[in-house]
Design a protein around this motif. Structure first.
Motif, PDB file in Angstrom:
ATOM      1  N   ASP A   1       0.863  -1.174   0.000  1.00  0.00           N
ATOM      2  CA  ASP A   1       0.000   0.000   0.000  1.00  0.00           C
ATOM      3  C   ASP A   1       0.906   1.233   0.000  1.00  0.00           C
ATOM      4  OD1 ASP A   1      -2.130   1.724   0.156  1.00  0.00           O
ATOM      5  OD2 ASP A   1      -2.425   1.470   2.310  1.00  0.00           O
ATOM      6  N   SER A   2       1.141   1.776  -1.194  1.00  0.00           N
ATOM      7  CA  SER A   2       2.075   2.884  -1.342  1.00  0.00           C
ATOM      8  C   SER A   2       1.499   3.913  -2.314  1.00  0.00           C
ATOM      9  CB  SER A   2       3.413   2.367  -1.873  1.00  0.00           C
ATOM     10  OG  SER A   2       3.216   1.781  -3.148  1.00  0.00           O
ATOM     11  N   MET A   3       2.179   5.033  -2.449  1.00  0.00           N
ATOM     12  CA  MET A   3       1.731   6.052  -3.388  1.00  0.00           C
ATOM     13  C   MET A   3       1.748   5.541  -4.832  1.00  0.00           C
ATOM     14  SD  MET A   3       0.243   8.608  -3.030  1.00  0.00           S
ATOM     15  CE  MET A   3      -0.167  10.248  -3.368  1.00  0.00           C
ATOM     16  N   PRO A   4       2.796   4.818  -5.266  1.00  0.00           N
ATOM     17  CA  PRO A   4       2.744   4.256  -6.620  1.00  0.00           C
ATOM     18  C   PRO A   4       1.551   3.307  -6.824  1.00  0.00           C
ATOM     19  CG  PRO A   4       4.989   4.209  -5.825  1.00  0.00           C
ATOM     20  CD  PRO A   4       4.113   4.616  -4.662  1.00  0.00           C
ATOM     21  N   ALA A   5       1.209   2.525  -5.809  1.00  0.00           N
ATOM     22  CA  ALA A   5       0.050   1.623  -5.908  1.00  0.00           C
ATOM     23  C   ALA A   5      -1.228   2.429  -6.083  1.00  0.00           C
ATOM     24  CB  ALA A   5      -0.049   0.743  -4.668  1.00  0.00           C
ATOM     25  N   LYS A   6      -1.341   3.526  -5.368  1.00  0.00           N
ATOM     26  CA  LYS A   6      -2.534   4.373  -5.475  1.00  0.00           C
ATOM     27  C   LYS A   6      -2.590   5.085  -6.819  1.00  0.00           C
ATOM     28  CE  LYS A   6      -3.134   4.737  -0.599  1.00  0.00           C
ATOM     29  NZ  LYS A   6      -2.604   5.169   0.626  1.00  0.00           N
ATOM     30  N   ARG A   7      -1.440   5.471  -7.364  1.00  0.00           N
ATOM     31  CA  ARG A   7      -1.414   6.092  -8.692  1.00  0.00           C
ATOM     32  C   ARG A   7      -1.874   5.115  -9.765  1.00  0.00           C
ATOM     33  NH1 ARG A   7       4.049   7.898  -8.161  1.00  0.00           N
ATOM     34  NH2 ARG A   7       3.885   9.576  -6.696  1.00  0.00           N
ATOM     35  N   ARG A   8      -1.402   3.871  -9.655  1.00  0.00           N
ATOM     36  CA  ARG A   8      -1.823   2.853 -10.629  1.00  0.00           C
ATOM     37  C   ARG A   8      -3.328   2.590 -10.503  1.00  0.00           C
ATOM     38  NH1 ARG A   8       2.262   1.542 -14.208  1.00  0.00           N
ATOM     39  NH2 ARG A   8       4.244   1.699 -13.172  1.00  0.00           N
ATOM     40  N   LEU A   9      -3.825   2.557  -9.260  1.00  0.00           N
ATOM     41  CA  LEU A   9      -5.253   2.366  -9.042  1.00  0.00           C
ATOM     42  C   LEU A   9      -6.063   3.510  -9.653  1.00  0.00           C
ATOM     43  CD1 LEU A   9      -7.654   0.869  -7.758  1.00  0.00           C
ATOM     44  CD2 LEU A   9      -7.138   2.073  -5.620  1.00  0.00           C
TER      45      LEU A   9
END
Length: 117
Positions: A102-110
């Motif tokens: 659960d990271s900022m890159p994961a949220k960007r991809r989401l």
């Protein structure tokens, strides 16, 4: 010619690592499950295109699409840290998004994939 062969071998090696990561991740719970009224191919192509946006993801931009068993598609990043399984359900699709953390890159991809629903 030699560079092409070396490049192909590197991609093959990375996809093997990514494949085992993805297989292991699928035994757990997706980071997020989403639904769409669109066909799986349309959703998968949109996600792939969005994940390849260098303006958003920089050097980590990358999206590869492969068909999966029982219909549908997997879109994944180079290392397999982020991937989605897009499967047909009724007239639309179910999208299972997997992220290694659960990271900022994961949220960007989401966020990028959510625009495709």
């Amino acid at each position: 010619m030699r560079k092409v062969v070396i490049g192909a071998l590197v991609v093959a090696a990375l996809s093997g690592c990514a494949g085992s990561k993805m297989k292991e991740a699928r035994t757990g719970t997706p980071y997020k499950t989403l639904a769409s009224q669109k066909a799986p191919l349309v959703v998968a192509q949109c996600i792939q295109f969005g994940w390849q946006d260098e303006a958003v993801f920089g050097v980590d931009a990358g999206g590869f699409k492969e068909p999966i068993e029982a219909g549908g598609y997997t879109v994944y990043t180079t290392g397999g840290d982020y991937f989605v399984d897009v499967r047909s359900t009724g007239a639309g699709s179910t999208v299972n998004y997997f992220a290694s953390e659960d990271s900022m890159p994961a949220k960007r991809r989401l966020a990028a994939l959510a625009t495709c629903l």
